[in-house]
Design a protein around this motif. Sequence first.
Motif, PDB file in Angstrom:
ATOM      1  N   ALA A   1      -8.642 -13.353  -2.203  1.00 41.96           N
ATOM      2  CA  ALA A   1      -9.363 -12.665  -1.127  1.00 41.96           C
ATOM      3  C   ALA A   1      -9.831 -11.271  -1.542  1.00 41.96           C
ATOM      4  CB  ALA A   1      -8.478 -12.570   0.113  1.00 41.96           C
ATOM      5  N   GLY A   2      -9.406 -10.809  -2.723  1.00 43.28           N
ATOM      6  CA  GLY A   2      -9.798  -9.481  -3.183  1.00 43.28           C
ATOM      7  C   GLY A   2      -9.007  -8.355  -2.542  1.00 43.28           C
ATOM      8  N   LEU A   3      -7.809  -8.681  -2.015  1.00 45.80           N
ATOM      9  CA  LEU A   3      -6.990  -7.670  -1.342  1.00 45.80           C
ATOM     10  C   LEU A   3      -5.915  -7.074  -2.240  1.00 45.80           C
ATOM     11  CD1 LEU A   3      -6.670  -9.482   2.089  1.00 45.80           C
ATOM     12  CD2 LEU A   3      -8.081  -7.480   1.554  1.00 45.80           C
ATOM     13  N   ILE A   4      -5.472  -7.830  -3.245  1.00 45.37           N
ATOM     14  CA  ILE A   4      -4.517  -7.307  -4.222  1.00 45.37           C
ATOM     15  C   ILE A   4      -5.002  -7.672  -5.613  1.00 45.37           C
ATOM     16  CG2 ILE A   4      -2.545  -7.418  -2.636  1.00 45.37           C
ATOM     17  CD1 ILE A   4      -1.568  -9.888  -4.204  1.00 45.37           C
TER      18      ILE A   4
ATOM     19  N   VAL B   1       3.722  -3.028 -14.211  1.00 43.33           N
ATOM     20  CA  VAL B   1       4.704  -2.135 -13.603  1.00 43.33           C
ATOM     21  C   VAL B   1       5.907  -2.066 -14.537  1.00 43.33           C
ATOM     22  CG1 VAL B   1       6.134  -1.684 -11.572  1.00 43.33           C
ATOM     23  CG2 VAL B   1       3.915  -2.817 -11.305  1.00 43.33           C
ATOM     24  N   ALA B   2       5.971  -0.998 -15.299  1.00 44.02           N
ATOM     25  CA  ALA B   2       7.061  -0.796 -16.261  1.00 44.02           C
ATOM     26  C   ALA B   2       7.221  -2.003 -17.182  1.00 44.02           C
ATOM     27  CB  ALA B   2       8.364  -0.480 -15.530  1.00 44.02           C
ATOM     28  N   GLY B   3       6.101  -2.518 -17.678  1.00 40.03           N
ATOM     29  CA  GLY B   3       6.123  -3.646 -18.603  1.00 40.03           C
ATOM     30  C   GLY B   3       6.271  -5.008 -17.939  1.00 40.03           C
ATOM     31  N   GLU B   4       6.345  -5.050 -16.634  1.00 44.05           N
ATOM     32  CA  GLU B   4       6.458  -6.318 -15.907  1.00 44.05           C
ATOM     33  C   GLU B   4       5.169  -6.586 -15.139  1.00 44.05           C
ATOM     34  OE1 GLU B   4       9.952  -6.958 -13.494  1.00 44.05           O
ATOM     35  OE2 GLU B   4      11.024  -5.393 -14.579  1.00 44.05           O
ATOM     36  N   ARG B   5       4.932  -7.884 -14.894  1.00 47.00           N
ATOM     37  CA  ARG B   5       3.779  -8.251 -14.078  1.00 47.00           C
ATOM     38  C   ARG B   5       4.064  -7.844 -12.632  1.00 47.00           C
ATOM     39  NH1 ARG B   5       2.855 -14.156 -12.843  1.00 47.00           N
ATOM     40  NH2 ARG B   5       3.129 -13.554 -10.725  1.00 47.00           N
ATOM     41  N   GLY B   6       3.071  -7.187 -12.025  1.00 47.88           N
ATOM     42  CA  GLY B   6       3.206  -6.777 -10.643  1.00 47.88           C
ATOM     43  C   GLY B   6       1.868  -6.825  -9.942  1.00 47.88           C
ATOM     44  N   TYR B   7       1.844  -6.269  -8.741  1.00 47.13           N
ATOM     45  CA  TYR B   7       0.624  -6.257  -7.930  1.00 47.13           C
ATOM     46  C   TYR B   7       0.481  -4.938  -7.218  1.00 47.13           C
ATOM     47  CZ  TYR B   7       0.111 -11.196  -8.786  1.00 47.13           C
ATOM     48  OH  TYR B   7      -0.064 -12.399  -9.409  1.00 47.13           O
ATOM     49  N   ARG B   8      -0.764  -4.608  -6.914  1.00 45.76           N
ATOM     50  CA  ARG B   8      -1.108  -3.448  -6.089  1.00 45.76           C
ATOM     51  C   ARG B   8      -2.269  -3.842  -5.198  1.00 45.76           C
ATOM     52  NH1 ARG B   8      -2.696  -0.830 -11.177  1.00 45.76           N
ATOM     53  NH2 ARG B   8      -4.713  -1.684 -11.694  1.00 45.76           N
ATOM     54  N   VAL B   9      -2.451  -3.096  -4.109  1.00 46.97           N
ATOM     55  CA  VAL B   9      -3.600  -3.372  -3.246  1.00 46.97           C
ATOM     56  C   VAL B   9      -4.870  -2.886  -3.946  1.00 46.97           C
ATOM     57  CG1 VAL B   9      -2.277  -3.295  -1.086  1.00 46.97           C
ATOM     58  CG2 VAL B   9      -3.406  -1.225  -1.929  1.00 46.97           C
ATOM     59  N   THR B  10      -5.982  -3.534  -3.648  1.00 50.37           N
ATOM     60  CA  THR B  10      -7.270  -3.110  -4.196  1.00 50.37           C
ATOM     61  C   THR B  10      -7.790  -1.909  -3.402  1.00 50.37           C
ATOM     62  OG1 THR B  10      -8.514  -4.582  -2.741  1.00 50.37           O
ATOM     63  CG2 THR B  10      -7.856  -5.474  -4.905  1.00 50.37           C
TER      64      THR B  10
ATOM     65  N   VAL C   1      10.679  -7.360  -8.114  1.00 53.62           N
ATOM     66  CA  VAL C   1      11.076  -6.506  -6.990  1.00 53.62           C
ATOM     67  C   VAL C   1      10.532  -7.078  -5.681  1.00 53.62           C
ATOM     68  CG1 VAL C   1      10.792  -4.215  -5.958  1.00 53.62           C
ATOM     69  CG2 VAL C   1      11.357  -4.434  -8.391  1.00 53.62           C
ATOM     70  N   LEU C   2       9.301  -7.575  -5.691  1.00 43.83           N
ATOM     71  CA  LEU C   2       8.744  -8.184  -4.471  1.00 43.83           C
ATOM     72  C   LEU C   2       9.609  -9.348  -3.998  1.00 43.83           C
ATOM     73  CD1 LEU C   2       4.924  -8.220  -5.357  1.00 43.83           C
ATOM     74  CD2 LEU C   2       6.082  -6.698  -3.725  1.00 43.83           C
ATOM     75  N   ALA C   3      10.047 -10.175  -4.954  1.00 43.96           N
ATOM     76  CA  ALA C   3      10.882 -11.331  -4.603  1.00 43.96           C
ATOM     77  C   ALA C   3      12.237 -10.896  -4.052  1.00 43.96           C
ATOM     78  CB  ALA C   3      11.066 -12.237  -5.817  1.00 43.96           C
ATOM     79  N   ASP C   4      12.789  -9.822  -4.588  1.00 48.28           N
ATOM     80  CA  ASP C   4      14.080  -9.315  -4.119  1.00 48.28           C
ATOM     81  C   ASP C   4      13.980  -8.587  -2.777  1.00 48.28           C
ATOM     82  OD1 ASP C   4      15.365 -10.282  -6.359  1.00 48.28           O
ATOM     83  OD2 ASP C   4      15.377  -8.348  -7.415  1.00 48.28           O
ATOM     84  N   ARG C   5      12.911  -7.868  -2.574  1.00 49.79           N
ATOM     85  CA  ARG C   5      12.788  -6.963  -1.435  1.00 49.79           C
ATOM     86  C   ARG C   5      12.392  -7.667  -0.133  1.00 49.79           C
ATOM     87  NH1 ARG C   5       9.250  -2.185  -2.963  1.00 49.79           N
ATOM     88  NH2 ARG C   5      11.183  -1.491  -3.918  1.00 49.79           N
ATOM     89  N   TYR C   6      11.571  -8.694  -0.209  1.00 48.39           N
ATOM     90  CA  TYR C   6      11.015  -9.294   1.008  1.00 48.39           C
ATOM     91  C   TYR C   6      11.537 -10.703   1.223  1.00 48.39           C
ATOM     92  CZ  TYR C   6       8.166  -5.190   0.479  1.00 48.39           C
ATOM     93  OH  TYR C   6       7.775  -3.893   0.318  1.00 48.39           O
TER      94      TYR C   6
ATOM     95  N   ASP D   1       0.832  -1.196   0.000  1.00 54.38           N
ATOM     96  CA  ASP D   1       0.000   0.000   0.000  1.00 54.38           C
ATOM     97  C   ASP D   1       0.873   1.255   0.000  1.00 54.38           C
ATOM     98  OD1 ASP D   1      -2.407   1.541   0.164  1.00 54.38           O
ATOM     99  OD2 ASP D   1      -2.156   1.680   2.333  1.00 54.38           O
ATOM    100  N   ASP D   2       1.913   1.276   0.826  1.00 51.15           N
ATOM    101  CA  ASP D   2       2.799   2.442   0.917  1.00 51.15           C
ATOM    102  C   ASP D   2       3.604   2.667  -0.358  1.00 51.15           C
ATOM    103  OD1 ASP D   2       1.981   2.951   3.512  1.00 51.15           O
ATOM    104  OD2 ASP D   2       3.729   1.995   4.434  1.00 51.15           O
ATOM    105  N   ARG D   3       4.105   1.594  -0.951  1.00 56.42           N
ATOM    106  CA  ARG D   3       5.007   1.710  -2.107  1.00 56.42           C
ATOM    107  C   ARG D   3       4.279   1.781  -3.440  1.00 56.42           C
ATOM    108  NH1 ARG D   3      10.355   0.661  -0.732  1.00 56.42           N
ATOM    109  NH2 ARG D   3      10.632  -0.149   1.369  1.00 56.42           N
ATOM    110  N   GLY D   4       3.023   1.342  -3.481  1.00 59.01           N
ATOM    111  CA  GLY D   4       2.276   1.351  -4.733  1.00 59.01           C
ATOM    112  C   GLY D   4       2.569   0.105  -5.546  1.00 59.01           C
ATOM    113  N   PRO D   5       2.060   0.072  -6.770  1.00 58.94           N
ATOM    114  CA  PRO D   5       2.257  -1.114  -7.609  1.00 58.94           C
ATOM    115  C   PRO D   5       3.735  -1.500  -7.705  1.00 58.94           C
ATOM    116  CG  PRO D   5       0.754   0.421  -8.662  1.00 58.94           C
ATOM    117  CD  PRO D   5       1.328   1.122  -7.461  1.00 58.94           C
ATOM    118  N   THR D   6       3.990  -2.803  -7.518  1.00 58.24           N
ATOM    119  CA  THR D   6       5.365  -3.298  -7.473  1.00 58.24           C
ATOM    120  C   THR D   6       5.455  -4.565  -8.299  1.00 58.24           C
ATOM    121  OG1 THR D   6       5.539  -2.416  -5.229  1.00 58.24           O
ATOM    122  CG2 THR D   6       7.251  -3.951  -5.917  1.00 58.24           C
ATOM    123  N   SER D   7       6.530  -4.693  -9.073  1.00 55.68           N
ATOM    124  CA  SER D   7       6.701  -5.877  -9.911  1.00 55.68           C
ATOM    125  C   SER D   7       6.989  -7.103  -9.044  1.00 55.68           C
ATOM    126  CB  SER D   7       7.832  -5.671 -10.926  1.00 55.68           C
ATOM    127  OG  SER D   7       9.083  -5.700 -10.265  1.00 55.68           O
TER     128      SER D   7
END
Length: 145
Positions: A111-114, A119-128, A89-94, A80-86
């Motif tokens: 669950a309808g949460l993300i 994200v810059a041409g890559e598959r990513g996720y954001r919160v709903t 990046v999620l795999a590298d960051r967490y 939520d804080d960082r916005g849409p993330t590939s």
Amino acid sequence: MKTVRDDDGRQYLLLKRSSNASLVRDPSTGNECYISNDRLEPVDECSPLEMAATGIDESLRKLVRGVHDDRTLGFLLELDDRGPTSVRVLADRYDFCESDLHGRLAELTAAGLIEEADVAGERGYRVTDDCRMALEVVRNATRDD
């Protein structure tokens, strides 16, 4: 306790029944009142506990149902804080292994949460939007303490 519906279609929790009227509670407001028995009918498709839960906003119920531990809650707060993330990046960051990350992404999507995001041409996720509203309520409740 039972779930009942009045002749206007509003659903209540039946608290007490007498010969002429029943004491009911509106789960969304908590208000109790008596309604004539001839205006009420049972609702079999909704358990009283499910009806009681409708007093909580649906976005919060989604968050409660979808988050099973602190790491997942923290993940949603970060997203939520960082916005849409590939996904890369999620795999590298967490600190999730690849299968845990993909499992969580699938669960949180179901669950309808993300939701998926480009994200810059890559598959990513954001919160709903529902997740964002629920997280805001939780954050505000924490700040009020």
